[in-house]
Structure formats: C-alpha cells, structure tokens
Write a protein that holds these residues in place. Structure first.
Motif, PDB file in Angstrom:
ATOM      1  N   CYS A 220       0.829  -1.209   0.000  1.00 46.14           N
ATOM      2  CA  CYS A 220       0.000   0.000   0.000  1.00 46.14           C
ATOM      3  C   CYS A 220       0.859   1.253   0.000  1.00 46.14           C
ATOM      4  N   TRP A 221       1.907   1.239   0.837  1.00 51.93           N
ATOM      5  CA  TRP A 221       2.751   2.434   0.956  1.00 51.93           C
ATOM      6  C   TRP A 221       4.006   2.286   0.100  1.00 51.93           C
ATOM      7  N   GLN A 222       3.791   2.364  -1.176  1.00 51.90           N
ATOM      8  CA  GLN A 222       4.914   2.362  -2.094  1.00 51.90           C
ATOM      9  C   GLN A 222       5.417   3.787  -2.273  1.00 51.90           C
TER      10      GLN A 222
ATOM     11  N   ASP B 201       5.052   6.271  -4.496  1.00 53.23           N
ATOM     12  CA  ASP B 201       4.091   7.339  -4.769  1.00 53.23           C
ATOM     13  C   ASP B 201       3.153   7.556  -3.591  1.00 53.23           C
ATOM     14  N   SER B 202       2.662   6.454  -3.009  1.00 48.83           N
ATOM     15  CA  SER B 202       1.750   6.576  -1.874  1.00 48.83           C
ATOM     16  C   SER B 202       2.437   7.211  -0.680  1.00 48.83           C
ATOM     17  N   GLN B 203       3.684   6.845  -0.445  1.00 51.34           N
ATOM     18  CA  GLN B 203       4.425   7.425   0.666  1.00 51.34           C
ATOM     19  C   GLN B 203       4.628   8.925   0.463  1.00 51.34           C
TER      20      GLN B 203
ATOM     21  N   LEU C 209       2.637  10.929  -1.225  1.00 49.63           N
ATOM     22  CA  LEU C 209       1.350  11.581  -0.992  1.00 49.63           C
ATOM     23  C   LEU C 209       1.054  11.711   0.495  1.00 49.63           C
ATOM     24  N   LEU C 210       1.382  10.667   1.257  1.00 47.36           N
ATOM     25  CA  LEU C 210       1.162  10.721   2.702  1.00 47.36           C
ATOM     26  C   LEU C 210       2.002  11.829   3.334  1.00 47.36           C
TER      27      LEU C 210
ATOM     28  N   LYS D 176      -7.897  -3.510  -3.530  1.00 47.27           N
ATOM     29  CA  LYS D 176      -7.532  -2.350  -2.724  1.00 47.27           C
ATOM     30  C   LYS D 176      -8.637  -1.294  -2.659  1.00 47.27           C
TER      31      LYS D 176
END
Length: 498
Positions: free
Chosen positions: A216-218, A220-222, A224-225, A422
């Motif tokens: 989930c926290w790849q 790009d996701s990281q 954005l977070l 997901k």
C-alpha cells in the motif's frame, strides 16, 4: 504522563466512536435496506454533497472504497452466525446497506469499560489533589504559627526550652507522617493508572496489521502521505515541524505553498486575542473574491470592530459614528443588522450592557468569527475546512473495529477471495453524514458499485447501467434496454460523471 496519554487515547476513541460516516458504500437511515437499482437518470444517482454532470471522455474519479457486490456476499455461504458477530449481513459478507449492530454494540461496551476505569482514576486524582492542598495548607499554618510563637517568646538567639523542643519534635513528626501518607496515596493512584492502560490493551486491538494491504505504501503513496502530513502541520501553524519533515523525507515544498498558511495562522492567532486589524486588512484585500462566494466575513469583522468601539462608551462615540461609514457597501444585504448597530448608539451613556442591545456583547461571536474566517479563507485557497489527515484518521478509527472483526471471520471460515482488492471493502462501514463528499451509483443489473474501470453509462432512453453491464448485454450492433423496450446502439451510450 501515563495518565495524560491514556486520557488522550480515550478521548480520540470516544470522539471517533461517536462520529459515524461511510467508508465504501453507504446505507439509508433506520437500517432500511438500500435500494440497489437506480435505472433512471433522475433516481440513478444519489446526490450526497456533489451534483452530477453528463460528459464524455475518460473515467471519473470513483470513491476511495467500494461496497462488495452481492456475488461476493454469496461466497460466504451459510456462515451467517459467525458473520453476525462481525457486523455482517445474512450472507456473511455484509448485505449492502446492512448495519453492523454487533460490532457497534461491542465497540460501545469496550468504550464504556475503559471509560469506567478512567473515571475512577480522575475521581482519585481529584480527591488526592484536594487532600494534598488541604493537608499542606494545615501544615503551613501550623508551622507558621509555631515559628511566630517561638520568635515572640524567646527571640532568634535564645535557647529552646524542653517544652518547645518537644513541640518541635511533634511538629517534625506530623510533617513526616503527612508526607508519607501523601506518598502512599500517590502510589495507589499509580496502580489505578496502570489499570486504565491494561483496560485499553484488553478492550482495543492494537494489532491492525491483519487489515493492512501489502504494497500500500509504495513510493508514490508514501510521497502523498508525506504531502498530506506537511499540509496538516502548515494548517496547525507548526511550520518548523513541517520543514523538518520535508528535510527528512526529501520532499520539496514550494515556498508559495507555505505562505498562505503562515498568513492565515497569524490572522487566526490575532483573532483569538480579539485583535481585528489583520483580519480586516485581509478581508479588504480579498473583497471581490469574498463577494463572489457570498461571504459575509468582511461585514461581520466591521461589525465586531464597531461593537468594540461601543464598549468604550461615550468616549468612542464620535469614532464609532465615523467608523459606521464602513457599513455602506453592505447596506443592501445587511440592512437590519446595521439598523440595530445604529440604534445601540442611543444607549452609550448608560452602557450597552444595561440596554436592550446587550446581545451585541455576546462572547461567542468571537469564536464564530474564527470559524467563519477559517471556512472562507480555505474556500479561497481551494482547501477543505478540516485537515484531510484528521478526517482520514477519524474515519479509520471508526472503521477499524468492524474491519478487524470481518477479517477474523474470513480467515476463520477460509473464505478466500472475498477481500482481495484495494479499492473496496467487504462490508459497509457507516461513517455518518459528516464524511459524505460525493454521490454513489450502483449498477441495477450487476448490483455493483461503479468504479474508474467500470463507470456508469447513460443510455439513449435515459436509464443508467454500468459499462460492464453494457458490454455483456448488447447483441451484435444492437442493445435493448433492460428497463424499457427501446433498442439502441451501444456506441450511443454516454459516460456519466457524478
């Protein structure tokens, strides 16, 4: 520190537990089953916070989490009894629109248990504080009186008599006994605080890895977070924390992105101490945009400043009359409010607090002006009033208990493939109207909520179905609407955006 931590954790859980919104699919009030068919344009979209428009082109943004379809629900077979304990529907996977009464009731019982332990600790702390204060005051009065008596009868350099020596010995013993008693009571409170921590660990599952999604926290996701966290710190005025996070995460933030938050926090801090000048200057400089969004912020700021002049009595009468000229641009929309303000000038000699206009001095209007300024300023910047990070955190606190329960049931009954995507949840989690941001559409044919890859399509006759249903139903070059006898070409269907 332990008590403060427990108290903060408890407040967050209670606040989150009482805030109900909808992650994924939603449900009607009073536990009514949701109607899954919305074949017509007029009834096909449930408008929740956002309208819909008809366009052609790429797929629209779908909800972050979708409801499981009826076909997925059927995979659980006859495990109704186990599923009921996890807040599921009769098929085990959560009937669309069904509540999670068991999970909700269990969650409230757990909250009540922790609350009971916390109330015991707070009660003991209150009693202990009063006991300390009373005991120490008695000791101070006693030793002070004894010192005064010794100085009066013997002076500073005189030797103490045997009687006074005995009195001082008793005084020291009394002080020692009091301190020992306070220390003993303090130890009892430590055990009560420890019980609160144990109650939290016992009633709330701290291991949430079972509902996590691998990968989930790849990258790009990281990223954005990190951006969401930085924006949250900017909103809170914690600029140094945000800059430190940017350095540690390697995130580059444009200085122009930070400047609006710096200014807004400066104005809010001034409003909290009842200084209106910075907010008035900001409102005047952004008057056209505020008028475009029908904001009354500038008028209410001028109104508050005028009221502050009225509180000065007749001394500020001339200044108040002069300042009333600022109300001229708002006379059309706020005529009655301006008349009230002008009428209050008659009572300046006796004081506004002793007049029929005492309501003008209500202290709550200062809190209201802070909220109005925050809302309008965020609207001008294209931001939500609440931080996305805090909204997501609150929604997660509400959703986690039900998701942990359903995950346990799925693993226990070996229902593989029920929750493997997901962008969807196996059950509905009601987060309440506060988190309704967009409309939802469920295909009446396949009984699935539409997504980016399966958007809603409007037929020529006006009925709406999903793209997957459209592809499955047309025969050759013709498509017959499932709700009316009209035949049409599949290429004439248009994608709908909500």
């Amino acid at each position: 520190m332990h008590l403060m931590l427990c108290h903060c954790i408890w407040n967050e859980k209670v606040r989150s537990g009482r805030t109900r919104s909808s992650v994924g699919s939603r449900e009607n009030k009073n536990n009514r089953p949701r109607r899954r068919g919305y074949p017509n344009v007029a009834s096909g979209a449930r408008r929740r916070g956002a309208g819909w428009s008809e366009r052609t082109g790429a797929a629209a943004s779908a909800p972050a989490a979708s409801a499981a379809s009826a076909s997925r629900a059927a995979r659980l077979g006859d495990e109704e009894q186990d599923a009921a304990s996890a807040g599921l529907g009769p098929n085990g996977c959560g009937h669309p629109g069904a509540e999670e009464p068991s999970a909700a009731a269990s969650g409230m019982d757990q909250c009540v248990t922790v609350e009971r332990e916390l109330e015991k600790v707070l009660h003991k702390f209150s009693g202990y504080g009063q006991l300390c204060e009373r005991g120490l005051e008695e000791l101070i009065d006693y030793t002070g009186g004894l010192k005064h008596e010794i100085l009066q009868s013997h002076g500073q350099d005189a030797e103490l008599s045997g009687t006074l020596s005995l009195v001082l010995t008793q005084c020291c013993k009394r002080i020692k006994d009091t301190v020992q008693k306070l220390a003993s009571d303090h130890k009892d409170i430590h055990s009560s605080v420890s019980r609160v921590g144990k109650a939290i660990d016992k009633n709330f599952d701290s291991d949430i890895s079972s509902v996590g999604i691998d990968g989930c926290w790849q990258a790009d996701s990281q990223r954005l977070l990190n951006e969401v966290m930085v924006e949250h710190f900017f909103r809170q005025g914690m600029l140094d924390v945000a800059e430190e996070l940017c350095q540690e995460s390697g995130l580059s933030v444009d200085p122009s992105q930070k400047e609006p938050f710096v200014e807004l926090n400066r104005i809010l801090e001034a409003l909290k101490v009842r200084v209106l000048r910075p907010a008035l200057e900001w409102a005047v400089s952004n008057r056209e945009m505020l008028i475009a969004q029908n904001s009354s912020l500038e008028f209410k700021l001028h109104r508050l400043y005028f009221i502050s002049l009225l509180m000065g009595g007749t001394t500020n009468q001339r200044e108040a009359l002069q300042y009333a000229k600022n109300f001229q641009p708002f006379a059309l929309n706020h005529q009655k409010d301006i008349q009230v303000l002008m009428g209050s000038l008659v009572y300046l000699r006796q004081g506004i607090e002793n007049s029929p206009y005492v309501h003008l001095l209500d202290a709550n209007q200062w809190a209201d002006i802070c909220d109005i300024f925050t809302r309008d300023a965020c609207a001008l910047l294209g931001l939500s009033v609440e931080s996305p990070l805090s909204v997501s955190f609150s929604a997660g606190c509400v959703a986690l208990p039900a998701l942990i329960n359903i995950k346990a049931v799925i693993e226990q009954r070996q229902c593989t493939g029920v929750w493997n995507q997901k962008d969807e949840l196996p059950i509905e989690v009601d987060l309440g109207k506060k988190c309704w941001y967009h409309s939802i559409f469920a295909c009446p044919i396949l009984r699935q909520q539409t997504t980016d890859n399966n958007p809603p399509m409007k037929l020529v006759c006006g009925h709406i179905i999903s793209r997957d249903a459209l592809n499955k139903m047309f025969n050759g070059s013709k498509l017959k609407c499932p709700y009316c006898p009209m035949e049409q070409s599949p290429g004439d269907a248009k994608q709908i955006f909500f």
